[in-house]
Design a protein around this motif. Structure first.
Motif, PDB file in Angstrom:
ATOM      1  N   ALA A   6     -10.773 -16.268  -9.525  1.00  0.00           N
ATOM      2  CA  ALA A   6     -11.149 -17.662  -9.785  1.00  0.00           C
ATOM      3  C   ALA A   6     -12.662 -17.785  -9.906  1.00  0.00           C
ATOM      4  CB  ALA A   6     -10.651 -18.551  -8.656  1.00  0.00           C
ATOM      5  N   PRO A   7     -13.120 -18.759 -10.681  1.00  0.00           N
ATOM      6  CA  PRO A   7     -14.563 -18.990 -10.763  1.00  0.00           C
ATOM      7  C   PRO A   7     -15.111 -19.450  -9.416  1.00  0.00           C
ATOM      8  CG  PRO A   7     -13.349 -20.502 -12.222  1.00  0.00           C
ATOM      9  CD  PRO A   7     -12.352 -19.676 -11.504  1.00  0.00           C
ATOM     10  N   ILE A   8     -16.391 -19.181  -9.176  1.00  0.00           N
ATOM     11  CA  ILE A   8     -17.021 -19.635  -7.928  1.00  0.00           C
ATOM     12  C   ILE A   8     -17.577 -21.039  -8.082  1.00  0.00           C
ATOM     13  CG2 ILE A   8     -17.538 -17.326  -7.088  1.00  0.00           C
ATOM     14  CD1 ILE A   8     -20.460 -17.799  -7.979  1.00  0.00           C
ATOM     15  N   GLY A   9     -17.591 -21.547  -9.305  1.00  0.00           N
ATOM     16  CA  GLY A   9     -18.067 -22.903  -9.541  1.00  0.00           C
ATOM     17  C   GLY A   9     -18.086 -23.214 -11.018  1.00  0.00           C
ATOM     18  N   HIS A  10     -18.374 -24.462 -11.316  1.00  0.00           N
ATOM     19  CA  HIS A  10     -18.513 -24.857 -12.714  1.00  0.00           C
ATOM     20  C   HIS A  10     -19.546 -25.968 -12.830  1.00  0.00           C
ATOM     21  CE1 HIS A  10     -15.899 -28.211 -11.604  1.00  0.00           C
ATOM     22  NE2 HIS A  10     -16.327 -28.809 -12.707  1.00  0.00           N
ATOM     23  N   LEU A  11     -20.034 -26.126 -14.026  1.00  0.00           N
ATOM     24  CA  LEU A  11     -21.049 -27.122 -14.320  1.00  0.00           C
ATOM     25  C   LEU A  11     -20.602 -27.866 -15.573  1.00  0.00           C
ATOM     26  CD1 LEU A  11     -23.938 -28.045 -13.465  1.00  0.00           C
ATOM     27  CD2 LEU A  11     -24.824 -26.311 -15.020  1.00  0.00           C
ATOM     28  N   ALA A  12     -20.489 -29.181 -15.481  1.00  0.00           N
ATOM     29  CA  ALA A  12     -20.159 -29.990 -16.656  1.00  0.00           C
ATOM     30  C   ALA A  12     -21.436 -30.211 -17.447  1.00  0.00           C
ATOM     31  CB  ALA A  12     -19.545 -31.309 -16.233  1.00  0.00           C
ATOM     32  N   VAL A  13     -21.382 -29.917 -18.737  1.00  0.00           N
ATOM     33  CA  VAL A  13     -22.556 -29.979 -19.590  1.00  0.00           C
ATOM     34  C   VAL A  13     -22.276 -30.899 -20.772  1.00  0.00           C
ATOM     35  CG1 VAL A  13     -24.127 -28.623 -21.032  1.00  0.00           C
ATOM     36  CG2 VAL A  13     -23.142 -27.604 -18.976  1.00  0.00           C
ATOM     37  N   GLN A  14     -23.230 -31.745 -21.090  1.00  0.00           N
ATOM     38  CA  GLN A  14     -23.154 -32.587 -22.283  1.00  0.00           C
ATOM     39  C   GLN A  14     -24.346 -32.220 -23.146  1.00  0.00           C
ATOM     40  OE1 GLN A  14     -23.456 -36.820 -21.632  1.00  0.00           O
ATOM     41  NE2 GLN A  14     -22.378 -37.274 -23.527  1.00  0.00           N
ATOM     42  N   ASN A  15     -24.081 -31.645 -24.328  1.00  0.00           N
ATOM     43  CA  ASN A  15     -25.198 -31.151 -25.133  1.00  0.00           C
ATOM     44  C   ASN A  15     -25.907 -32.228 -25.939  1.00  0.00           C
ATOM     45  OD1 ASN A  15     -23.106 -31.466 -26.924  1.00  0.00           O
ATOM     46  ND2 ASN A  15     -23.313 -29.457 -27.865  1.00  0.00           N
ATOM     47  N   GLN A  16     -25.264 -33.307 -26.268  1.00  0.00           N
ATOM     48  CA  GLN A  16     -25.878 -34.428 -26.963  1.00  0.00           C
ATOM     49  C   GLN A  16     -25.455 -35.709 -26.262  1.00  0.00           C
ATOM     50  OE1 GLN A  16     -28.009 -34.049 -29.466  1.00  0.00           O
ATOM     51  NE2 GLN A  16     -27.681 -31.869 -29.727  1.00  0.00           N
ATOM     52  N   PRO A  17     -26.274 -36.743 -26.241  1.00  0.00           N
ATOM     53  CA  PRO A  17     -25.909 -37.980 -25.537  1.00  0.00           C
ATOM     54  C   PRO A  17     -24.594 -38.597 -26.003  1.00  0.00           C
ATOM     55  CG  PRO A  17     -28.218 -38.032 -26.153  1.00  0.00           C
ATOM     56  CD  PRO A  17     -27.625 -36.807 -26.790  1.00  0.00           C
ATOM     57  N   ASP A  18     -24.238 -38.434 -27.268  1.00  0.00           N
ATOM     58  CA  ASP A  18     -23.014 -39.051 -27.781  1.00  0.00           C
ATOM     59  C   ASP A  18     -21.849 -38.066 -27.898  1.00  0.00           C
ATOM     60  OD1 ASP A  18     -24.291 -37.609 -29.720  1.00  0.00           O
ATOM     61  OD2 ASP A  18     -23.819 -39.009 -31.349  1.00  0.00           O
ATOM     62  N   SER A  19     -21.999 -36.835 -27.420  1.00  0.00           N
ATOM     63  CA  SER A  19     -20.929 -35.842 -27.542  1.00  0.00           C
ATOM     64  C   SER A  19     -20.141 -35.724 -26.245  1.00  0.00           C
ATOM     65  CB  SER A  19     -21.503 -34.488 -27.924  1.00  0.00           C
ATOM     66  OG  SER A  19     -22.266 -33.965 -26.856  1.00  0.00           O
ATOM     67  N   GLN A  20     -19.051 -34.975 -26.328  1.00  0.00           N
ATOM     68  CA  GLN A  20     -18.193 -34.777 -25.167  1.00  0.00           C
ATOM     69  C   GLN A  20     -18.786 -33.721 -24.236  1.00  0.00           C
ATOM     70  OE1 GLN A  20     -14.362 -33.722 -26.634  1.00  0.00           O
ATOM     71  NE2 GLN A  20     -13.800 -35.830 -27.077  1.00  0.00           N
ATOM     72  N   TYR A  21     -18.322 -33.776 -22.997  1.00  0.00           N
ATOM     73  CA  TYR A  21     -18.710 -32.760 -22.015  1.00  0.00           C
ATOM     74  C   TYR A  21     -17.885 -31.501 -22.239  1.00  0.00           C
ATOM     75  CZ  TYR A  21     -21.208 -36.162 -19.142  1.00  0.00           C
ATOM     76  OH  TYR A  21     -22.106 -37.069 -18.674  1.00  0.00           O
ATOM     77  N   PHE A  22     -18.444 -30.377 -21.842  1.00  0.00           N
ATOM     78  CA  PHE A  22     -17.670 -29.150 -21.725  1.00  0.00           C
ATOM     79  C   PHE A  22     -18.021 -28.544 -20.378  1.00  0.00           C
ATOM     80  CE2 PHE A  22     -21.582 -27.850 -23.868  1.00  0.00           C
ATOM     81  CZ  PHE A  22     -21.933 -26.688 -23.212  1.00  0.00           C
ATOM     82  N   LYS A  23     -17.167 -27.648 -19.894  1.00  0.00           N
ATOM     83  CA  LYS A  23     -17.387 -27.042 -18.583  1.00  0.00           C
ATOM     84  C   LYS A  23     -17.814 -25.596 -18.736  1.00  0.00           C
ATOM     85  CE  LYS A  23     -14.245 -30.046 -16.135  1.00  0.00           C
ATOM     86  NZ  LYS A  23     -12.984 -30.163 -15.422  1.00  0.00           N
ATOM     87  N   ARG A  24     -18.838 -25.226 -17.990  1.00  0.00           N
ATOM     88  CA  ARG A  24     -19.324 -23.861 -17.938  1.00  0.00           C
ATOM     89  C   ARG A  24     -18.914 -23.305 -16.579  1.00  0.00           C
ATOM     90  NH1 ARG A  24     -24.641 -24.180 -20.231  1.00  0.00           N
ATOM     91  NH2 ARG A  24     -23.719 -23.424 -22.147  1.00  0.00           N
ATOM     92  N   PHE A  25     -18.016 -22.297 -16.588  1.00  0.00           N
ATOM     93  CA  PHE A  25     -17.510 -21.700 -15.356  1.00  0.00           C
ATOM     94  C   PHE A  25     -18.337 -20.485 -14.984  1.00  0.00           C
ATOM     95  CE2 PHE A  25     -13.942 -24.065 -17.021  1.00  0.00           C
ATOM     96  CZ  PHE A  25     -13.407 -24.653 -15.886  1.00  0.00           C
TER      97      PHE A  25
END
Length: 158
Positions: A93-112
């Protein structure tokens, strides 16, 4: 001089903890900070970089059709290091994740984030898929990610 049974004297002098790589501050070498864990950072274009400019980041890969997130992480590391036979992943399992939004109007993605260790090798890796790389200690990570210092303090240092 005779010795009693069980008495031994070993003339042993341990290798110094400070290496030439330490003296030269060679962050491309695994032969530095021998008493500390080192983390691989890459300089290049990570997924979702808002400006398209190269930045420091961990080895990464977009999850596609791998069986598990760990397999995805192994593939990401293999693309950078080549041979990962001396690499040990601590858990599935991942030890953590970070939600990232690359542009103010775009969706978030998760970096594990997965914890893995290079063990039992003095190999000099041919690091690829990036413009530059460094092996850094946990304290040095904060220099590369000042805006995410609190996250990394909890994830890695805490």
């Amino acid at each position: 001089m005779s010795r009693e049974k069980g008495e031994y004297q070993i003339d042993y002098e341990p290798a110094p903890r400070i290496t030439e790589a330490d003296k030269q501050n060679d962050k491309k070498s695994l032969q530095r900070a021998l008493d500390r864990r080192l983390y691989l950072l890459l300089y290049g274009n990570p997924y979702g970089a808002p400006t398209g400019e190269p930045v420091w980041h961990f080895p990464e890969k977009v999850y596609e059709s791998e069986e598990t997130l760990r397999k995805c992480a192994e593939t990401a590391l293999e693309k950078v290091l080549g041979d990962i036979s001396t690499t040990y992943f601590a858990g599935n399992a991942p030890i953590g994740h970070l939600a990232v939004q690359n542009q103010p109007d775009s969706q978030y993605f998760k970096r594990f984030f997965f914890k893995s260790n290079v063990v039992g090798t003095n190999n000099k890796y041919n690091i690829r898929k990036c413009k530059d790389f460094v092996w850094v200690t946990k304290d040095e990570i904060l220099e590369y990610f000042p805006e995410q210092a609190e996250f990394f303090k909890k994830l890695i240092i805490g």
